[in-house]
Design a protein around this motif. Structure first.
Motif, short mmCIF file in Angstrom:
data_model
loop_
_atom_site.label_atom_id
_atom_site.label_comp_id
_atom_site.label_asym_id
_atom_site.label_seq_id
_atom_site.Cartn_x
_atom_site.Cartn_y
_atom_site.Cartn_z
N ILE A 53 32.49 48.69 36.08
CA ILE A 53 32.71 47.29 36.45
C ILE A 53 31.95 47.00 37.73
CG2 ILE A 53 34.46 45.58 37.15
CD1 ILE A 53 36.44 47.02 35.33
N THR A 54 31.08 46.01 37.68
CA THR A 54 30.22 45.69 38.84
C THR A 54 30.70 44.47 39.60
OG1 THR A 54 28.78 44.48 37.32
CG2 THR A 54 28.17 46.75 37.82
N THR A 55 31.62 43.70 39.00
CA THR A 55 32.14 42.48 39.67
C THR A 55 33.55 42.75 40.16
OG1 THR A 55 30.90 41.17 38.06
CG2 THR A 55 32.54 40.00 39.39
N GLU A 56 33.82 42.40 41.43
CA GLU A 56 35.14 42.64 42.01
C GLU A 56 36.20 41.82 41.27
OE1 GLU A 56 37.53 42.42 46.27
OE2 GLU A 56 35.34 42.31 46.27
N PRO A 57 37.28 42.49 40.77
CA PRO A 57 38.31 41.76 40.00
C PRO A 57 39.14 40.83 40.91
CG PRO A 57 38.97 44.04 40.32
CD PRO A 57 37.59 43.93 40.86
N VAL A 58 39.75 39.82 40.28
CA VAL A 58 40.57 38.84 41.02
C VAL A 58 42.05 39.11 40.73
CG1 VAL A 58 41.06 36.37 41.33
CG2 VAL A 58 38.71 37.13 40.85
N TYR A 59 42.87 39.13 41.79
CA TYR A 59 44.33 39.37 41.64
C TYR A 59 44.97 38.13 41.00
CZ TYR A 59 49.21 40.19 42.89
OH TYR A 59 50.56 40.36 42.84
N GLU A 70 43.66 48.97 37.83
CA GLU A 70 42.69 49.76 37.05
C GLU A 70 41.27 49.22 37.23
OE1 GLU A 70 44.27 49.51 33.13
OE2 GLU A 70 45.58 51.27 33.37
N ASN A 71 41.13 47.89 37.17
CA ASN A 71 39.80 47.27 37.28
C ASN A 71 39.23 47.44 38.69
OD1 ASN A 71 39.86 46.46 34.63
ND2 ASN A 71 40.73 44.44 35.08
N TYR A 72 40.11 47.31 39.70
CA TYR A 72 39.61 47.44 41.08
C TYR A 72 39.15 48.88 41.33
CZ TYR A 72 39.07 46.79 46.06
OH TYR A 72 38.54 46.71 47.31
N LEU A 73 39.92 49.85 40.78
CA LEU A 73 39.56 51.26 40.92
C LEU A 73 38.20 51.52 40.25
CD1 LEU A 73 40.50 54.06 41.92
CD2 LEU A 73 41.64 54.36 39.72
#
Length: 609
Positions: A53-59, A70-73
């Motif tokens: 994943i190359t784009t920072e996830p949104v909370y 999981e996505n942020y990790l």
């Protein structure tokens, strides 16, 4: 739990340590869980698995926190691998894992550090409370209980409460929280796999409860047996001359060995049951882990519904439940043992003390006119000792009580000092019922010199000064002179600072008695009670002691319980007792002239001498 609630007041003074323990136990449970979760990214880095994943996830809120984590990790690992060498990323992961384990162990140490203050504080306060209670309880209590059993409760049972019963504090915080945090994380990783764990915990708990069912009953028996052999030790050492003199070493050795044999068997049974808890819970845990490996392996290899890294971390978490589960099973056994010990401790702490100062009792500081014993009946258990006994003692009089053994003479002394209370009738000093006076002020008015000389393993000064703790050396020496004791004390190596040994074993019987008289002299009360104070002495010692008694009795009211009639011929009133009643009363000359019971007693003693 009812016993634990009764122990709680002892915990209150140390509650800050309990709160700190709980705080660090929460941290321990949290870091314990995180230490296994932290394995997932490290394994993903090692095996280059996991989504890129190359784009920072949104909370997006608490309900989507698992996906966000999981996505942020995955985003962090992808970015780190893109910008740094693989070795650097792996080093960061290892450093994080080491830090988490360090924090986990530090939290564990701090939790144990603070619980120590609580447990040892409770131990100290409980021992102090028990000892205080043993001093306050009436003499009647100790005629029903073995002294060794009471000693066992103050030492071994209180220790068992500290070691075992207070384990419940760990039981309800540290281990359950570790299990809760671990299972919550396992549910987030795989709800399907976690169903097996929910089956394991109640089944394991049920089996462990079956193993420990008889533990409390056996622990109570073991503690009672410990009290029995401690009592045997105490009695044997106290009566060693009799044991050796009657060649009874083998008999007492057999009694003691039988007791320790019973304790040995009970301890083995208790220990074996306790030891069974840990392997039983571990075996059940491993069985469930084997099922998890089979089912989880299928999810990774065949269904592809679970990542390999997450599965390895999950298995670590599943094994992480075993340690607290074993600890809970062991602690629950400890609680059963501690519960049995707590019952024995609480039995003494909750024992009703019938001889106490009533509310608003009178603080009497002087003796002015008379002691009036009126229509007193006293029974010990089912045995009647005094029957409708009445006697008046004027201030300044010396009143002697004589009669055969068992006639009730010593009982009068015990009732006057309120070691026991009358069943019927009254005892009054200057018209005030002694039950309406404070116990301290009543006993301050009296000094007691008994046939059984009670001295303590301390210096002569400490033994004599019991009745006046702030006495100067000069006051003690003056009291010793009045008691005809200074003539031997001055020749001792350290004078009044000489230690006299256990029960005064380093000095003779006559010397012991003179020290007990000096103790009474120093207290300087208006009423003296002498309970057969010379009956155990040889003729020379008796002369010294008799002179000391006469010195002490000057200008005081004295109640003399006498075995040797030669010592009470100068008494103002001689009371002759038989089976708890007064049969004759008068001066020596009057009673001789009566030619009754007293005259027979004098004649018999004259013939004996």
């Amino acid at each position: 739990m009812s016993n634990f609630k009764k122990i709680v007041p002892f915990i209150y003074p140390y509650k800050k340590y309990a709160y700190l323990n709980i705080f660090f136990n929460i941290l321990y449970a949290l870091f314990s869980t995180l230490s296994f979760v932290a394995l997932i990214p490290m394994l993903q880095v090692l095996f280059e698995k996991g989504p890129k994943i190359t784009t920072e996830p949104v909370y997006e809120g608490i309900f989507k926190i698992k996906e966000y984590a999981e996505n942020y990790l995955a985003f962090y690992i992808t970015t780190a691998q893109k910008n740094h060498e693989p070795g650097y990323v792996l080093s960061v992961m290892v450093a994080i894992i080491i830090s988490i384990f360090l924090l986990k162990n530090l939290a564990d140490y701090m939790a144990m550090f603070f619980i120590n203050f609580l447990r040892n504080g409770v131990l100290k306060d409980m021992r102090n409370a028990l000892y205080k209670k043993t001093l306050e309880l009436p003499l009647a209590f100790y005629s029903e209980k073995r002294k060794g059993d009471v000693i066992s409760r103050i030492s071994a049972d209180v220790n068992e409460v500290q070691n075992s019963f207070l384990a419940i504090l760990e039981l309800i915080v540290k281990e359950p929280l570790t299990i809760i945090f671990t299972i919550t994380t396992m549910l987030l990783i795989s709800a399907k796999l976690t169903l097996f764990v929910f089956i394991f915990i109640p089944v394991s708990g049920y089996i462990i409860s079956l193993i420990g069912k008889q533990l409390k009953k056996q622990s109570t028996k073991a503690q009672e047996e410990q009290g029995r052999f401690l009592s045997t030790i105490e009695e044997t050492i106290g009566g060693l001359k009799v044991v050796k003199g009657y060649n009874s070493e083998n008999y007492f050795n057999t009694v003691f060995r039988n007791s320790t044999e019973r304790f040995f068997n009970l301890s083995n049974s208790i220990g074996n049951r306790q030891n069974l808890a840990s392997p039983a819970s571990e075996f059940m845990g491993i069985t469930v882990i084997a099922i998890l490996l089979w089912y989880g392996g299928q999810m990774v290899l065949i269904d592809k519904t679970l990542q390999g890294a997450a599965f390895i971390a999950y298995m670590g978490l599943a094994y992480n439940i075993l340690t607290p589960a074993k600890a809970i099973s062991k602690a629950s056994y400890g609680v059963k043992r501690g519960n049995a010990a707590a019952e024995r401790v609480l039995e003494i702490l909750e024992q009703e003390n019938t001889i106490v100062s009533k509310e608003n009792a009178i603080e009497k500081t002087s003796f002015d006119s008379e002691i009036d014993i009126k229509n007193v009946n006293f029974k010990y258990e089912e045995t009647s000792i005094l029957k409708d006994f009445s006697l008046q003692i004027k201030k300044g009089q010396t009143v002697a009580l004589v009669g055969q053994s068992g006639s009730g003479k010593s009982t009068i002394a015990n009732l006057l000092t309120r070691f026991y209370d009358v069943n019927e009738g009254t005892i009054a000093i200057d018209g005030i019922n002694i039950k309406d006076m404070t116990l301290k002020s009543l006993r301050d008015l009296m000094a007691l010199v008994t046939q059984d000389i009670i001295l303590f393993n301390d210096t002569i000064k400490a033994n004599v000064a019991l009745g006046k703790l702030d006495a100067t050396d000069d006051e003690i020496i003056e009291a010793l002179k009045i008691a005809n004791a200074y003539e031997f004390v001055k020749d001792l190596p350290k004078g009044i600072y000489t230690n006299i040994g256990d029960s005064g074993s380093k000095i003779s019987g006559g010397q012991k008695q003179r020290l007990s008289i000096a103790r009474a002299v120093l207290k300087n009360p208006p009423i003296m009670i002498l309970d057969e104070a010379t009956s155990a002495l040889d003729t020379e010692s008796e002369k010294y002691v008799q002179d000391a008694l006469e010195n002490m009795m000057q200008n005081r009211t004295s109640i003399v319980i006498a075995h040797r009639l030669s010592t009470i011929q100068k008494a103002d009133v001689i009371v002759v007792m038989q089976k708890g009643k007064i049969v004759e009363q008068g001066t020596h000359e009057e009673l001789i002239a009566l030619n009754g019971t007293y005259n027979k007693l004098v004649t018999m003693q004259s013939l004996e001498s």
